[in-house]
Write a protein that holds these residues in place. Sequence first.
Motif, PDB file in Angstrom:
ATOM      1  N   VAL A  48      37.396  33.084  37.090  1.00 26.42           N
ATOM      2  CA  VAL A  48      35.909  33.797  37.506  1.00 26.42           C
ATOM      3  C   VAL A  48      35.754  34.838  36.644  1.00 26.42           C
ATOM      4  CG1 VAL A  48      34.541  34.904  39.282  1.00 26.42           C
ATOM      5  CG2 VAL A  48      36.446  33.301  40.139  1.00 26.42           C
ATOM      6  N   LEU A  98      33.203  37.619  35.450  1.00 28.65           N
ATOM      7  CA  LEU A  98      32.167  38.414  36.112  1.00 28.65           C
ATOM      8  C   LEU A  98      31.450  39.168  34.974  1.00 28.65           C
ATOM      9  CD1 LEU A  98      33.940  39.571  39.242  1.00 28.65           C
ATOM     10  CD2 LEU A  98      32.559  37.498  38.733  1.00 28.65           C
ATOM     11  N   SER A 122      33.122  44.656  36.743  1.00 27.87           N
ATOM     12  CA  SER A 122      34.273  44.614  37.746  1.00 27.87           C
ATOM     13  C   SER A 122      34.075  45.457  38.929  1.00 27.87           C
ATOM     14  CB  SER A 122      35.525  45.257  36.834  1.00 27.87           C
ATOM     15  OG  SER A 122      35.279  46.558  36.750  1.00 27.87           O
ATOM     16  N   LEU A 180      29.800  41.199  43.867  1.00 33.17           N
ATOM     17  CA  LEU A 180      30.374  40.049  43.261  1.00 33.17           C
ATOM     18  C   LEU A 180      31.806  39.660  43.934  1.00 33.17           C
ATOM     19  CD1 LEU A 180      29.352  40.608  39.575  1.00 33.17           C
ATOM     20  CD2 LEU A 180      28.578  38.455  40.940  1.00 33.17           C
ATOM     21  N   SER A 181      32.499  41.039  44.442  1.00 34.86           N
ATOM     22  CA  SER A 181      33.573  40.688  45.059  1.00 34.86           C
ATOM     23  C   SER A 181      33.568  39.969  46.186  1.00 34.86           C
ATOM     24  CB  SER A 181      34.174  42.119  45.579  1.00 34.86           C
ATOM     25  OG  SER A 181      33.275  42.596  46.660  1.00 34.86           O
ATOM     26  N   VAL A 185      33.931  36.434  44.743  1.00 37.32           N
ATOM     27  CA  VAL A 185      35.092  36.089  44.355  1.00 37.32           C
ATOM     28  C   VAL A 185      36.032  35.718  45.531  1.00 37.32           C
ATOM     29  CG1 VAL A 185      37.494  37.138  43.698  1.00 37.32           C
ATOM     30  CG2 VAL A 185      35.370  37.448  42.535  1.00 37.32           C
ATOM     31  N   VAL A 236      40.483  36.613  38.188  1.00 33.34           N
ATOM     32  CA  VAL A 236      39.265  37.425  37.681  1.00 33.34           C
ATOM     33  C   VAL A 236      39.231  38.033  36.404  1.00 33.34           C
ATOM     34  CG1 VAL A 236      37.508  38.736  38.636  1.00 33.34           C
ATOM     35  CG2 VAL A 236      38.776  37.076  40.117  1.00 33.34           C
ATOM     36  N   SER A 293      36.326  40.412  33.614  1.00 33.79           N
ATOM     37  CA  SER A 293      35.157  40.864  33.545  1.00 33.79           C
ATOM     38  C   SER A 293      34.705  41.205  31.921  1.00 33.79           C
ATOM     39  CB  SER A 293      34.955  42.302  34.137  1.00 33.79           C
ATOM     40  OG  SER A 293      33.965  42.968  33.880  1.00 33.79           O
ATOM     41  N   SER A 336      29.551  34.261  35.978  1.00 36.30           N
ATOM     42  CA  SER A 336      28.306  35.004  36.098  1.00 36.30           C
ATOM     43  C   SER A 336      27.946  35.796  34.889  1.00 36.30           C
ATOM     44  CB  SER A 336      28.539  36.156  37.344  1.00 36.30           C
ATOM     45  OG  SER A 336      27.210  36.734  37.522  1.00 36.30           O
ATOM     46  N   GLN A 376      27.234  35.782  49.997  1.00 34.61           N
ATOM     47  CA  GLN A 376      28.288  35.871  48.692  1.00 34.61           C
ATOM     48  C   GLN A 376      29.386  34.964  49.089  1.00 34.61           C
ATOM     49  OE1 GLN A 376      27.231  38.806  50.875  1.00 34.61           O
ATOM     50  NE2 GLN A 376      27.396  40.388  49.606  1.00 34.61           N
TER      51      GLN A 376
END
Length: 351
Positions: free
Chosen positions: A66, A68, A71, A76-77, A80, A96, A98, A124, A293
Amino acid sequence: MRKGMKDVARLAGVSVGTVSHVLNHPELVTPETTERVRQAMQELGYVRNEPARQLARRGHSDLIAVVLPTSDDPFLSGVVRGAQQAAARHGLEVMVTSSEHDVEREQRQLDSLEQRRVRGVLLSPAVDASLQGVRALQQRGTPLVLVGPVFGRHRFCSVSIDERSGGRQIGVHLAESGHSRVLYAGAPLSAHHVSERYEGLIETLAGADVRAADVSGWEPGGGLPAVASLLAAPARRRPTAVVCATDLIALEVLSECARLGLEVPRQIAVVGYDDLPFTRSGVVSLSTVSQPQLEMGRRATELLLLEETEGHRHEKLVLQPQLVIRATSRRPARAVRPARDGDAKVEAGRS
């Protein structure tokens, strides 16, 4: 230095092939030899290179990446977490990274993930920019799904939210409450999802004075000068409602209202966006727009795995947000006490 299978084989007095059998086909090895090999592993602190084993067997790892743009975004969390839930059902793990809104960094991360043969990527995008580099990744065979704000025409699977609908829902609520002066606080206003929410807002507040304030660069606890100056204006010019592009900005606006002695919602209404957990508390009880989300993360992961199937066709899923009306905007604007001359002088003294 990390110990490998050769080190284990040497210490146990067996071949590398025997060590491999112990790891992958223990039924082919005698109990005595198995025990000797496992003791050697324990003594050396050997850890199996699971990604390498997966690559050798299937040509890709069991990792979904993922990527992003930042962070520290609470919204966005949640995405995830949704991805992790869906990945776990398929025996997959999620990593993840960023880009911190840096397109070049984002591209380096995508190149690195491709080299690691990840199962696929949920992206994203860093900025509202060209997706040319991402197209190259897809063409080389790495499945990719766009998540979150999706802009322009593209040939990818994507899961996004109808941002304009969220703005319209807020506008209808404020119009029905009689608000005539509305301030929209976003960061940055040029971002696709921020501007879409603003466009939806003004669509449904055609008869009101709606203005926008760019609060880019703000930090929690640092204040919002562009908003504070308007809130400190005399009552007859002050906004009757502030709509915020995020719940965190709304929290800062509430702090500014408290500093100025403005009563929420009697003197001014405040609406956020995201429906983060703190908005539901009895202390804050913030009106906000709830976004799915978890569903975004789950649906994006399922789309990613579908890309591996033969005859797959790209899908663009658009999920709907939902306005949640709470204490900070519940009272109609007409209930606001009309400004008196004395009030105007007090407010002006604060500016």
